[in-house]
Design an enzyme around this catalytic site. Structure first.
Site, mmCIF file in Angstrom:
data_model
loop_
_atom_site.group_PDB
_atom_site.id
_atom_site.type_symbol
_atom_site.label_atom_id
_atom_site.label_comp_id
_atom_site.label_asym_id
_atom_site.label_seq_id
_atom_site.Cartn_x
_atom_site.Cartn_y
_atom_site.Cartn_z
ATOM 1 N N ASP A 42 0.859 -1.187 0.000
ATOM 2 C CA ASP A 42 0.000 0.000 0.000
ATOM 3 C C ASP A 42 0.893 1.235 0.000
ATOM 4 O O ASP A 42 2.065 1.165 0.408
ATOM 5 C CB ASP A 42 -0.920 0.025 1.218
ATOM 6 C CG ASP A 42 -1.899 1.198 1.173
ATOM 7 O OD1 ASP A 42 -2.774 1.200 0.287
ATOM 8 O OD2 ASP A 42 -1.782 2.110 1.998
ATOM 9 N N SER A 43 0.325 2.345 -0.435
ATOM 10 C CA SER A 43 1.080 3.592 -0.429
ATOM 11 C C SER A 43 1.378 4.069 0.987
ATOM 12 O O SER A 43 2.278 4.890 1.185
ATOM 13 C CB SER A 43 0.311 4.674 -1.195
ATOM 14 O OG SER A 43 -0.931 4.930 -0.574
ATOM 15 N N TYR A 69 -0.718 8.546 -2.697
ATOM 16 C CA TYR A 69 -0.607 8.370 -4.141
ATOM 17 C C TYR A 69 -1.752 9.039 -4.909
ATOM 18 O O TYR A 69 -1.689 9.182 -6.120
ATOM 19 C CB TYR A 69 -0.638 6.871 -4.482
ATOM 20 C CG TYR A 69 0.661 6.128 -4.330
ATOM 21 C CD1 TYR A 69 1.742 6.652 -3.642
ATOM 22 C CD2 TYR A 69 0.799 4.860 -4.892
ATOM 23 C CE1 TYR A 69 2.925 5.942 -3.501
ATOM 24 C CE2 TYR A 69 1.977 4.145 -4.783
ATOM 25 C CZ TYR A 69 3.040 4.679 -4.082
ATOM 26 O OH TYR A 69 4.208 3.970 -3.959
ATOM 27 N N GLY A 70 -2.826 9.406 -4.214
ATOM 28 C CA GLY A 70 -4.076 9.786 -4.866
ATOM 29 C C GLY A 70 -3.987 10.885 -5.898
ATOM 30 O O GLY A 70 -4.725 10.888 -6.878
ATOM 31 N N CYS A 89 -4.300 -1.266 -2.296
ATOM 32 C CA CYS A 89 -4.356 0.173 -2.510
ATOM 33 C C CYS A 89 -5.190 0.412 -3.758
ATOM 34 O O CYS A 89 -4.855 -0.109 -4.830
ATOM 35 C CB CYS A 89 -2.943 0.722 -2.698
ATOM 36 S SG CYS A 89 -2.842 2.474 -3.155
ATOM 37 N N ASN A 90 -6.270 1.159 -3.617
ATOM 38 C CA ASN A 90 -7.150 1.391 -4.757
ATOM 39 C C ASN A 90 -6.477 2.223 -5.838
ATOM 40 O O ASN A 90 -6.655 1.970 -7.030
ATOM 41 C CB ASN A 90 -8.437 2.073 -4.290
ATOM 42 C CG ASN A 90 -9.411 1.099 -3.678
ATOM 43 O OD1 ASN A 90 -10.205 0.475 -4.363
ATOM 44 N ND2 ASN A 90 -9.348 0.954 -2.366
ATOM 45 N N THR A 91 -5.694 3.224 -5.444
ATOM 46 C CA THR A 91 -5.041 4.064 -6.438
ATOM 47 C C THR A 91 -4.034 3.260 -7.247
ATOM 48 O O THR A 91 -3.980 3.364 -8.477
ATOM 49 C CB THR A 91 -4.342 5.264 -5.766
ATOM 50 O OG1 THR A 91 -5.300 6.006 -5.010
ATOM 51 C CG2 THR A 91 -3.720 6.175 -6.802
ATOM 52 N N GLU A 99 -3.790 9.792 7.832
ATOM 53 C CA GLU A 99 -2.345 9.599 7.947
ATOM 54 C C GLU A 99 -1.758 10.442 9.078
ATOM 55 O O GLU A 99 -0.742 10.082 9.665
ATOM 56 C CB GLU A 99 -1.672 9.950 6.625
ATOM 57 C CG GLU A 99 -2.065 9.040 5.467
ATOM 58 C CD GLU A 99 -1.089 7.905 5.235
ATOM 59 O OE1 GLU A 99 0.116 8.165 5.191
ATOM 60 O OE2 GLU A 99 -1.553 6.756 5.082
ATOM 61 N N CYS A 154 -11.215 3.264 -0.793
ATOM 62 C CA CYS A 154 -9.850 3.545 -0.364
ATOM 63 C C CYS A 154 -9.665 2.789 0.938
ATOM 64 O O CYS A 154 -10.518 2.868 1.833
ATOM 65 C CB CYS A 154 -9.620 5.038 -0.157
ATOM 66 S SG CYS A 154 -7.990 5.430 0.544
ATOM 67 N N THR A 155 -8.572 2.074 1.049
ATOM 68 C CA THR A 155 -8.394 1.211 2.217
ATOM 69 C C THR A 155 -8.095 1.992 3.489
ATOM 70 O O THR A 155 -8.101 1.418 4.579
ATOM 71 C CB THR A 155 -7.277 0.183 1.956
ATOM 72 O OG1 THR A 155 -6.082 0.868 1.527
ATOM 73 C CG2 THR A 155 -7.708 -0.800 0.880
ATOM 74 N N HIS A 156 -7.852 3.300 3.373
ATOM 75 C CA HIS A 156 -7.737 4.138 4.572
ATOM 76 C C HIS A 156 -9.099 4.403 5.216
ATOM 77 O O HIS A 156 -9.212 4.547 6.432
ATOM 78 C CB HIS A 156 -7.132 5.504 4.224
ATOM 79 C CG HIS A 156 -5.671 5.506 3.965
ATOM 80 N ND1 HIS A 156 -5.110 4.918 2.856
ATOM 81 C CD2 HIS A 156 -4.643 6.041 4.674
ATOM 82 C CE1 HIS A 156 -3.806 5.094 2.889
ATOM 83 N NE2 HIS A 156 -3.490 5.769 3.974
#
Length: 275
Positions: A11-12, A43-44, A74-76, A159, A193-195
Site C-alpha cells: 500500500d502507499s 498516491y491519490g 491500494c485502490n489508487t 495519515e 480507499c483502504t484508509h
C-alpha cells in the site's frame, strides 16, 4: 521451486493494513510481508505514470524478498498501475509471479448490496479519475448506476491521526453531501480507499439506516481465499509459518504507532532504504 514464499501486501501508506488485517484473520497460516511506501504517500493525486513507477518499484522489491504473489491493497495503485504491471512487466520479467488488486474483487460483488441499483463510490482523486470502478462495476452489473465522489482530504486526515477529531467532521459532511446530492436514493456506499474504514464511525452516524456502508477488507480476503483454492500451483509455493514482517519507506516509529492503531496489536517495522 521451494515453498518458502511469503505473500506480499503493498500500500502507499497505512490503509492497506485494513485489508491485511482481514486477510490475515481469514488466512492466518501464511507468511506475510507488508510494505508501506509512506515516504511517497499519498498516491491519490499523482499521475498514472508516477503511480505506476512507484508501485512497480515496490512490487519488484517484494519479489526480491521472495514473494511469488503480491496484493496491491491500494485502490489508487490498483486503478493506475495494476493492469500495466500484469500485461507488460509480469509476462516479460516475472512470468511465474502474480499481482492482484482490490478493485475487481470488489466490483464482482458490490452490486449485490444495493436494492435501489444506485451505488456511491468514495475514493481518492486518482481512483475516481481513473473511472476503474465505473468500468468494472458496469461489466458485472450493467443495470447498476454508479456515482463517484473524490475525498482528497480524508487520507491526509487519517495519515496524520486526525480522523476522529472534531476537525474531520467538516470534510466528512462535505464529501458525503456532495455524493448524496448526485442521487438521493443511493443505498450502498463503497469506501474505495483502504484508509477510509477508520472514518466509519463518523460516516455511519451521518447516514440513514437504509444506506449500507461497505469496506473492502473482508471482500478482498474472501477473493484471495477463493483464488488460492483455484490456483493450487500458486498455493503450494506459499510458506505457512504464520509469520509477519512490516516494512516502510518512511519513519519506522511513526509507522509502528499508526500500524498498531490499524491492526490493534503492536507492530515493529523495518526501514526500507533502497527500493
Amino acid at each position: 521451486m521451494n515453498n518458502q514464499s511469503p505473500i506480499g501486501i503493498f500500500d502507499s501508506g497505512y490503509g492497506g493494513l485494513t485489508v491485511f488485517k482481514s486477510i490475515a484473520k481469514q488466512l492466518p497460516q501464511y507468511d506475510y510481508i507488508y510494505l508501506g511506501d509512506n515516504a511517497r504517500s499519498p498516491y491519490g493525486d499523482h499521475s498514472f505514470e508516477t503511480v505506476y513507477q512507484y508501485t512497480l518499484e515496490c512490487v519488484e522489491w517484494l519479489f526480491a524478498q521472495g514473494c511469488q504473489l503480491v496484493i496491491l491493497a491500494c485502490n489508487t495503485a490498483s486503478a493506475k498501475a495494476l493492469r500495466s504491471i500484469q500485461q507488460l512487466d509480469l509476462p516479460q520479467k516475472y512470468p511465474g509471479r502474480r499481482v492482484l488488486g482490490v478493485i475487481r474483487p470488489t466490483a464482482e460483488v458490490v452490486g449485490h448490496y444495493s436494492k435501489s441499483g444506485n451505488i456511491g463510490v468514495m475514493g481518492t482523486r486518482g481512483t475516481v479519475n481513473s473511472k476503474s470502478y465505473l468500468m468494472e462495476i458496469g461489466h458485472f452489473f450493467p443495470a447498476v448506476k454508479v456515482y463517484q465522489q473524490s475525498c482528497p482530504m480524508w487520507v491526509p486526515l487519517i495519515e496524520n491521526g486526525e480522523h476522529l477529531d472534531a476537525g474531520a467532521d467538516y470534510f466528512v459532511d462535505k464529501y458525503l453531501s456532495q455524493l448524496l446530492a448526485q442521487a438521493p436514493d443511493i443505498d450502498c456506499i463503497l469506501l474505495a480507499c483502504t484508509h477510509y474504514p477508520l472514518l466509519v464511525p463518523k460516516i455511519a452516524q451521518r447516514l440513514e439506516g437504509n444506506v449500507q456502508l461497505l469496506s473492502q477488507g473482508e471482500i478482498v480476503a474472501n477473493s484471495l481465499a477463493d483464488y488460492l483454492k483455484r490456483h493450487p500451483e500458486m498455493e503450494s509455493r506459499l510458506a505457512k509459518n504464520n509469520s509477519r514482517a512490516y516494512y516502510t519507506s518512511g519513519d519506522t516509529q511513526s509507522f509502528d504507532e499508526h500500524a498498531s492503531l490499524f491492526l490493534g496489536e503492536e507492530v515493529r517495522s523495518e526501514r526500507l532504504v533502497n527500493r
